[in-house]
Design a protein around this motif. Sequence first.
Motif, PDB file in Angstrom:
ATOM      1  N   ILE A  40      10.452   3.466  -6.989  1.00  0.00           N
ATOM      2  CA  ILE A  40       9.419   4.229  -7.686  1.00  0.00           C
ATOM      3  C   ILE A  40      10.005   5.615  -7.944  1.00  0.00           C
ATOM      4  N   TYR A  41       9.697   6.193  -9.087  1.00  0.00           N
ATOM      5  CA  TYR A  41      10.315   7.467  -9.434  1.00  0.00           C
ATOM      6  C   TYR A  41       9.294   8.424 -10.034  1.00  0.00           C
ATOM      7  N   GLY A  42       9.643   9.694  -9.960  1.00  0.00           N
ATOM      8  CA  GLY A  42       8.877  10.738 -10.625  1.00  0.00           C
ATOM      9  C   GLY A  42       9.780  11.480 -11.584  1.00  0.00           C
ATOM     10  N   LEU A  43       9.239  11.873 -12.734  1.00  0.00           N
ATOM     11  CA  LEU A  43       9.997  12.638 -13.719  1.00  0.00           C
ATOM     12  C   LEU A  43       9.583  14.106 -13.648  1.00  0.00           C
ATOM     13  N   PHE A  44      10.591  14.976 -13.752  1.00  0.00           N
ATOM     14  CA  PHE A  44      10.404  16.416 -13.699  1.00  0.00           C
ATOM     15  C   PHE A  44      10.983  17.035 -14.970  1.00  0.00           C
ATOM     16  N   PHE A  85       5.256  12.642 -14.316  1.00  0.00           N
ATOM     17  CA  PHE A  85       5.016  11.225 -14.624  1.00  0.00           C
ATOM     18  C   PHE A  85       5.604  10.418 -13.483  1.00  0.00           C
ATOM     19  N   VAL A  86       4.884   9.377 -13.042  1.00  0.00           N
ATOM     20  CA  VAL A  86       5.330   8.537 -11.930  1.00  0.00           C
ATOM     21  C   VAL A  86       5.222   7.083 -12.337  1.00  0.00           C
ATOM     22  N   PRO A  98       0.804  -1.238   0.000  1.00  0.00           N
ATOM     23  CA  PRO A  98       0.000   0.000   0.000  1.00  0.00           C
ATOM     24  C   PRO A  98       0.830   1.278   0.000  1.00  0.00           C
ATOM     25  N   ALA A  99       2.092   1.194   0.426  1.00  0.00           N
ATOM     26  CA  ALA A  99       2.938   2.397   0.444  1.00  0.00           C
ATOM     27  C   ALA A  99       3.099   2.983  -0.948  1.00  0.00           C
ATOM     28  N   TYR A 100       2.999   2.151  -1.989  1.00  0.00           N
ATOM     29  CA  TYR A 100       3.187   2.670  -3.347  1.00  0.00           C
ATOM     30  C   TYR A 100       2.145   3.732  -3.699  1.00  0.00           C
ATOM     31  N   GLY A 101       0.919   3.523  -3.315  1.00  0.00           N
ATOM     32  CA  GLY A 101      -0.112   4.505  -3.614  1.00  0.00           C
ATOM     33  C   GLY A 101       0.188   5.841  -2.963  1.00  0.00           C
ATOM     34  N   ARG A 102       0.672   5.800  -1.723  1.00  0.00           N
ATOM     35  CA  ARG A 102       0.993   7.035  -1.008  1.00  0.00           C
ATOM     36  C   ARG A 102       2.238   7.707  -1.595  1.00  0.00           C
ATOM     37  N   LEU A 103       3.221   6.892  -2.002  1.00  0.00           N
ATOM     38  CA  LEU A 103       4.431   7.457  -2.612  1.00  0.00           C
ATOM     39  C   LEU A 103       4.118   8.080  -3.967  1.00  0.00           C
ATOM     40  N   ASP A 104       3.221   7.456  -4.708  1.00  0.00           N
ATOM     41  CA  ASP A 104       2.784   8.000  -6.002  1.00  0.00           C
ATOM     42  C   ASP A 104       2.195   9.403  -5.800  1.00  0.00           C
ATOM     43  N   LEU A 105       1.283   9.516  -4.842  1.00  0.00           N
ATOM     44  CA  LEU A 105       0.663  10.815  -4.568  1.00  0.00           C
ATOM     45  C   LEU A 105       1.691  11.833  -4.074  1.00  0.00           C
ATOM     46  N   LEU A 106       2.637  11.370  -3.270  1.00  0.00           N
ATOM     47  CA  LEU A 106       3.660  12.270  -2.740  1.00  0.00           C
ATOM     48  C   LEU A 106       4.517  12.850  -3.865  1.00  0.00           C
ATOM     49  N   LEU A 107       4.930  11.993  -4.809  1.00  0.00           N
ATOM     50  CA  LEU A 107       5.749  12.469  -5.922  1.00  0.00           C
ATOM     51  C   LEU A 107       4.970  13.449  -6.801  1.00  0.00           C
ATOM     52  N   ARG A 108       3.709  13.145  -7.048  1.00  0.00           N
ATOM     53  CA  ARG A 108       2.897  14.054  -7.878  1.00  0.00           C
ATOM     54  C   ARG A 108       2.680  15.397  -7.165  1.00  0.00           C
ATOM     55  N   SER A 109       2.480  15.331  -5.856  1.00  0.00           N
ATOM     56  CA  SER A 109       2.288  16.584  -5.111  1.00  0.00           C
ATOM     57  C   SER A 109       3.562  17.422  -5.083  1.00  0.00           C
TER      58      SER A 109
END
Length: 327
Positions: A279-283, A269-270, A253-264
């Motif tokens: 898991i990564y986010g692109l800027f 793109f995550v 379940p941590a992935y869902g929270r990390l996804d939202l954290l990166l987008r925020s």
Amino acid sequence: MDNRLGATAFAKINIGLRIGPRSSDSYHPIMSLFQSVSLSDHIVLRWWEDGDRGGTSRGGGGGKEGEVVVVGDFDCPPEATTLYKAAMVFLRGLGIGARLRIEVDKGIPAKAGLGGGSADAAALLVLLNKAFSTGLGPGEIAELGLSIGSDVPFFFNGGTALVHGRGELIERLPSSREFGILLIQPSFGVATPWAYGALDSYRAGRRGYADLCQWDARAVEAKKREIVEELEKPLSDWGFVNDFAPLLYREYPAYGRLDLLLRSAGAAFVSISGSGSSIYGLFDNPEKALEAKERLLEAAVGGATGKLLYGMGLHAIKPLETSLRLG
């Protein structure tokens, strides 16, 4: 005589990862965009020719098979590492009876979907080819790499590439646009064999599974065109899919929270890389990724963000045009 060579081996991320059904040889065909990134291990090779004194024997036997010791901070015994396997494949395959000592300064997390083991194996094979002047060409050294791991051949050149088959079919693409990457390494790892087995179970009986069986030459070409077309879009419009994501988001379940954290934090793109766990986010650029990292670290001082990120690693990195640097 104590001889020495060094190399830096760079990680990769997967931008999209489509996975076909398990084949008769127990492998799954894949289709993915591999991108080299600035997260690395540093490898030092020392070697002694037959007759020289020095070196340390571990595993591997002696005589023409050679003697190998591997030193580093690993999540498995040294003899189970891809470095040890690469060394033995090289020595045995070419009949070289030398002593090797391989030292690794690890910067690429294990079980993270970043290809650290494969990158290390490719770098070591290049060093061995140079050390012993064996003159292996690109095809020959790639064949040795493939015997160690399906995606090892990518790491002889790296950059941006469309990778398919078991991972051995590589089509290099022009370097991707400039962007920054904020990668989060959770406190847990995901073992690739488990992930593939769990994915098979997850898919069994689900609606749409039959569509995955369309993995003939025509379907592969269609998937390749989709990836190239997707690359032309703005980052925020990318629709790349990692087929492991639904399974991993459910299991962790941590992935869902990390996804939202990166987008925020501003990620356009995550995605999870490979079979996880990173898991990564692109800027838009590396500076924005670094700024996002700093904001998250500040927010992690107490509160919910701190609890979520506890024990996790944050890396602001960038795409590279190569996966290997000698020296």
